[in-house]
Structure formats: C-alpha cells, structure tokens
Design a protein around this motif. Structure first.
Motif, mmCIF file in Angstrom:
data_model
loop_
_atom_site.group_PDB
_atom_site.id
_atom_site.type_symbol
_atom_site.label_atom_id
_atom_site.label_comp_id
_atom_site.label_asym_id
_atom_site.label_seq_id
_atom_site.Cartn_x
_atom_site.Cartn_y
_atom_site.Cartn_z
ATOM 1 N N LEU A 187 46.210 65.289 85.615
ATOM 2 C CA LEU A 187 47.643 65.304 85.328
ATOM 3 C C LEU A 187 48.417 64.375 86.249
ATOM 4 C CD1 LEU A 187 47.987 69.147 84.727
ATOM 5 C CD2 LEU A 187 48.226 67.352 82.998
ATOM 6 N N ARG A 188 47.936 64.192 87.471
ATOM 7 C CA ARG A 188 48.573 63.236 88.385
ATOM 8 C C ARG A 188 48.261 61.796 87.983
ATOM 9 N NH1 ARG A 188 52.506 62.809 91.342
ATOM 10 N NH2 ARG A 188 51.457 61.501 92.881
ATOM 11 N N SER A 189 47.125 61.570 87.335
ATOM 12 C CA SER A 189 46.697 60.208 87.002
ATOM 13 C C SER A 189 47.250 59.728 85.674
ATOM 14 C CB SER A 189 45.162 60.130 86.966
ATOM 15 O OG SER A 189 44.609 60.484 88.212
ATOM 16 N N LYS A 190 47.515 60.644 84.756
ATOM 17 C CA LYS A 190 47.926 60.267 83.394
ATOM 18 C C LYS A 190 49.432 59.976 83.384
ATOM 19 C CE LYS A 190 47.347 61.991 78.649
ATOM 20 N NZ LYS A 190 46.588 60.828 78.193
ATOM 21 N N PRO A 191 49.850 58.755 83.046
ATOM 22 C CA PRO A 191 51.279 58.401 83.093
ATOM 23 C C PRO A 191 52.173 59.332 82.282
ATOM 24 C CG PRO A 191 49.947 56.430 82.810
ATOM 25 C CD PRO A 191 49.012 57.602 82.662
ATOM 26 N N SER A 192 51.689 59.817 81.136
ATOM 27 C CA SER A 192 52.527 60.651 80.279
ATOM 28 C C SER A 192 52.779 62.043 80.848
ATOM 29 C CB SER A 192 51.890 60.779 78.890
ATOM 30 O OG SER A 192 50.613 61.388 78.983
ATOM 31 N N SER A 193 51.927 62.493 81.782
ATOM 32 C CA SER A 193 52.080 63.847 82.328
ATOM 33 C C SER A 193 52.440 63.865 83.806
ATOM 34 C CB SER A 193 50.775 64.632 82.138
ATOM 35 O OG SER A 193 49.705 64.010 82.845
ATOM 36 N N ARG A 194 52.283 62.748 84.471
ATOM 37 C CA ARG A 194 52.446 62.693 85.923
ATOM 38 C C ARG A 194 53.791 63.257 86.384
ATOM 39 N NH1 ARG A 194 50.190 59.279 89.990
ATOM 40 N NH2 ARG A 194 51.605 58.775 91.686
ATOM 41 N N HIS A 195 54.880 62.795 85.759
ATOM 42 C CA HIS A 195 56.208 63.196 86.216
ATOM 43 C C HIS A 195 56.660 64.523 85.619
ATOM 44 C CE1 HIS A 195 56.610 59.435 88.294
ATOM 45 N NE2 HIS A 195 56.364 58.757 87.189
ATOM 46 N N ILE A 196 55.942 64.989 84.598
ATOM 47 C CA ILE A 196 56.205 66.333 84.068
ATOM 48 C C ILE A 196 55.518 67.375 84.947
ATOM 49 C CG2 ILE A 196 55.885 67.885 82.097
ATOM 50 C CD1 ILE A 196 55.962 65.388 80.305
ATOM 51 N N TYR A 197 54.267 67.096 85.278
ATOM 52 C CA TYR A 197 53.485 68.010 86.115
ATOM 53 C C TYR A 197 54.021 68.048 87.545
ATOM 54 C CZ TYR A 197 49.419 69.754 88.731
ATOM 55 O OH TYR A 197 48.576 70.446 89.571
ATOM 56 N N THR A 198 54.371 66.890 88.071
ATOM 57 C CA THR A 198 54.862 66.811 89.451
ATOM 58 C C THR A 198 56.145 65.987 89.513
ATOM 59 O OG1 THR A 198 53.310 64.976 89.791
ATOM 60 C CG2 THR A 198 52.653 67.143 90.630
ATOM 61 N N GLN A 237 59.926 77.301 97.756
ATOM 62 C CA GLN A 237 61.005 78.252 97.505
ATOM 63 C C GLN A 237 60.601 79.365 96.551
ATOM 64 O OE1 GLN A 237 63.461 77.474 99.463
ATOM 65 N NE2 GLN A 237 62.560 75.472 99.928
ATOM 66 N N MET A 238 59.438 79.238 95.932
ATOM 67 C CA MET A 238 59.011 80.219 94.933
ATOM 68 C C MET A 238 58.625 81.525 95.611
ATOM 69 S SD MET A 238 56.723 77.864 92.381
ATOM 70 C CE MET A 238 56.258 79.285 91.398
ATOM 71 N N ALA A 239 59.213 82.604 95.142
ATOM 72 C CA ALA A 239 58.911 83.926 95.703
ATOM 73 C C ALA A 239 57.436 84.244 95.483
ATOM 74 C CB ALA A 239 59.786 84.988 95.049
ATOM 75 N N GLY A 240 56.795 84.665 96.552
ATOM 76 C CA GLY A 240 55.400 85.087 96.444
ATOM 77 C C GLY A 240 54.408 83.955 96.345
ATOM 78 N N SER A 256 51.173 76.778 92.741
ATOM 79 C CA SER A 256 52.348 77.125 91.939
ATOM 80 C C SER A 256 52.189 76.768 90.466
ATOM 81 C CB SER A 256 53.594 76.440 92.504
ATOM 82 O OG SER A 256 53.494 75.026 92.433
ATOM 83 N N ARG A 257 51.434 75.712 90.161
ATOM 84 C CA ARG A 257 51.277 75.292 88.770
ATOM 85 C C ARG A 257 50.187 76.079 88.048
ATOM 86 N NH1 ARG A 257 55.280 73.289 90.687
ATOM 87 N NH2 ARG A 257 55.961 71.124 90.428
ATOM 88 N N PHE A 258 49.171 76.515 88.788
ATOM 89 C CA PHE A 258 48.085 77.281 88.184
ATOM 90 C C PHE A 258 48.209 78.729 88.653
ATOM 91 C CE2 PHE A 258 46.665 72.914 88.205
ATOM 92 C CZ PHE A 258 46.056 72.756 86.971
ATOM 93 N N GLY A 259 48.779 79.565 87.789
ATOM 94 C CA GLY A 259 49.101 80.936 88.154
ATOM 95 C C GLY A 259 47.908 81.784 88.529
ATOM 96 N N VAL A 260 46.698 81.330 88.204
ATOM 97 C CA VAL A 260 45.502 82.100 88.525
ATOM 98 C C VAL A 260 45.365 82.300 90.027
ATOM 99 C CG1 VAL A 260 43.969 80.085 88.671
ATOM 100 C CG2 VAL A 260 43.043 82.319 87.994
ATOM 101 N N PHE A 261 45.995 81.421 90.823
ATOM 102 C CA PHE A 261 45.877 81.526 92.275
ATOM 103 C C PHE A 261 46.867 82.507 92.896
ATOM 104 C CE2 PHE A 261 44.301 77.118 91.507
ATOM 105 C CZ PHE A 261 43.016 77.314 91.961
ATOM 106 N N GLN A 262 47.758 83.053 92.104
ATOM 107 C CA GLN A 262 48.802 83.903 92.654
ATOM 108 C C GLN A 262 48.343 85.327 92.958
ATOM 109 O OE1 GLN A 262 51.949 83.085 93.702
ATOM 110 N NE2 GLN A 262 51.154 81.018 93.434
#
Length: 244
Positions: free
Chosen positions: A167-178, A198-201, A137-143
């Motif tokens: 992004l999961r490891s970096k404190p500044s992005s962890r809660h934004i990314y996930t 819940q995301m369509a498709g 869902s976060r990387f649209g290339v897989f859609q």
C-alpha cells in the motif's frame, strides 16, 4: 530498527514461555525500516518472554552484522568531514551501541552537544515509531490479543507487513493508506504528532525490553562522538538549539 510485542492467546501447554514483562502473552515482531516508511527486514515469532539480548541477538541479520558478511556499503566520511564512518542502523535505548548500530547517549549529565545529538537521532527514530504506529492503527487485528496459535499469528503479522509495503508502494493507495496526518511532522523544531498517536487505546504493539548490556566498544563510542560533533558543526540545522 525496533521490536514490538504482538498479543496472542495463551498457547496450549506453553507454560510461561510466551508471557512477557507487560503481563500478557505475545510473540515479537522485530523490524528494520527505511526512510520511506517501509519494512526492509522483519523477524517474527520469538516468544514474548525473551528479553535482554535474546530477540535481536537471535536474528539471522545480527550474525551477519557481527561477522561483517552483510555486504554493507564501504565506510565513508560525513559531508565536509575526514573520518570514515560505517553505514549505520538506528535504534533506541533498548539496543546495544555497536559499530553498525547507533543509539542515544544515556540520559545522565548530558552536555549541550550530546543533547543535540540525541535530538537529531530521535528525529530518525520517529520513522520506525510511525511505521509500527501506522501498522497497528490500520490493521485492527493488532488492537487486542489474536486468538490463534503462534504459528498462525506469525503468518498474519508477516501478511500485514507485506500489505503495508504494498500500500505504501502503490501510487493509487499510498496517500489514502498513509495521508500526511499518518506521520509525525516537524516544523522548525515543533513536533506535530501523527494521528495514530491520538487514537484511544492504540497500544496494540508495546515495546520490547532492553536488548543486551550497556557495554560498548571504543570504536562504537568514537563513531557516536564523530556524529555528535557533525550534528553540532558541519551538519547542524538552525532550529536544533531551541529544540533541546
């Protein structure tokens, strides 16, 4: 652990080698994840046509698990138990039952204790489901199928997995990314589904097929029975009886 098909365009002169059971061309991303929703092992690039035992059984980590050379921690008993059991990977019904790989009881004539075991194991398996769901869902290339040759797609998939971990490891992005909504949550047995479900498709990473036959060793079945007994006695949680 789990495996998913990554859609690709039909490679030149490949015939049906990459054509999978879902009727599209793909390579496979096989992964093992940890409790922090990060990849700890990936194998990318097996062609999508490979099924029954071909994906997991042809990874380097499979051989190490089979011959005992992975240097896993020593066997230990579960809390307040006596019988030693090994540290285990967890998979779904697609994978074979092994002394190092735990899977649910087959859904045929299960008693209550076995249904409890399957429920408790499913709570663990939702971690890898969420990791793949977040990645897709976060990387649209897989859609949609990636219009590149398999070798380039492999690099894109590996890069996405590395970025996910970063992004999961970096404190500044962890809660934004996930944010919290990225994960399935459970409150007293009631499951609140993650937003990616819940995301369509959001079907960019379909499941792989059955991996190997249904044969298992007595040792593997005894380990599963020990876990089953633990989840129904020493290791029970109060809401499990209402969740099956």
């Amino acid at each position: 652990m789990d495996g998913k098909h990554v859609g690709i365009k039909c490679p030149a002169k490949s015939g049906s080698n990459f054509f999978n059971y879902k009727n599209f061309f793909s390579i496979v991303l096989f992964a093992i994840v940890d409790a922090d929703y990060k990849f700890i092992y990936i194998d990318v690039g097996k062609n999508g046509r490979i099924s029954d035992g071909g994906i997991f059984a042809n990874t380097p980590i499979y051989n190490k698990l089979e011959n005992g050379s992975l240097r896993l921690p020593a066997d230990e008993p579960l809390p307040d138990r006596v019988k030693n059991i090994p540290f285990l990977l967890v998979g779904d019904e697609a994978f074979p039952l092994k002394s190092y790989l735990m899977k649910p009881y087959p859904n045929r004539n299960l008693d209550l204790t076995q249904r409890i075991f399957n429920y408790r194991l499913s709570r663990v398996r939702r971690i890898v489901e969420n990791v793949f769901g977040i990645l897709s869902s976060r990387f649209g290339v897989f859609q949609k199928p990636i219009p590149l040759e398999p070798e380039k797609v492999e690099k894109i998939v590996m890069a996405a997995c590395v970025l996910h971990n970063f992004l999961r490891s970096k404190p500044s992005s962890r809660h934004i990314y996930t944010p919290q909504e990225s994960f399935d949550r459970e409150i007293n047995g009631t499951i609140i589904e993650a937003d990616w479900r819940q995301m369509a498709g959001n079907n960019g990473l379909p499941n792989i097929q059955q991996q190997g036959g249904n044969k298992s060793t007595t040792e593997a079945r005894e380990i599963r029975d020990e876990l089953c007994d633990f989840f129904n006695t020493n290791g029970q949680v109060p809401w499990q009886w209402n969740a099956v």
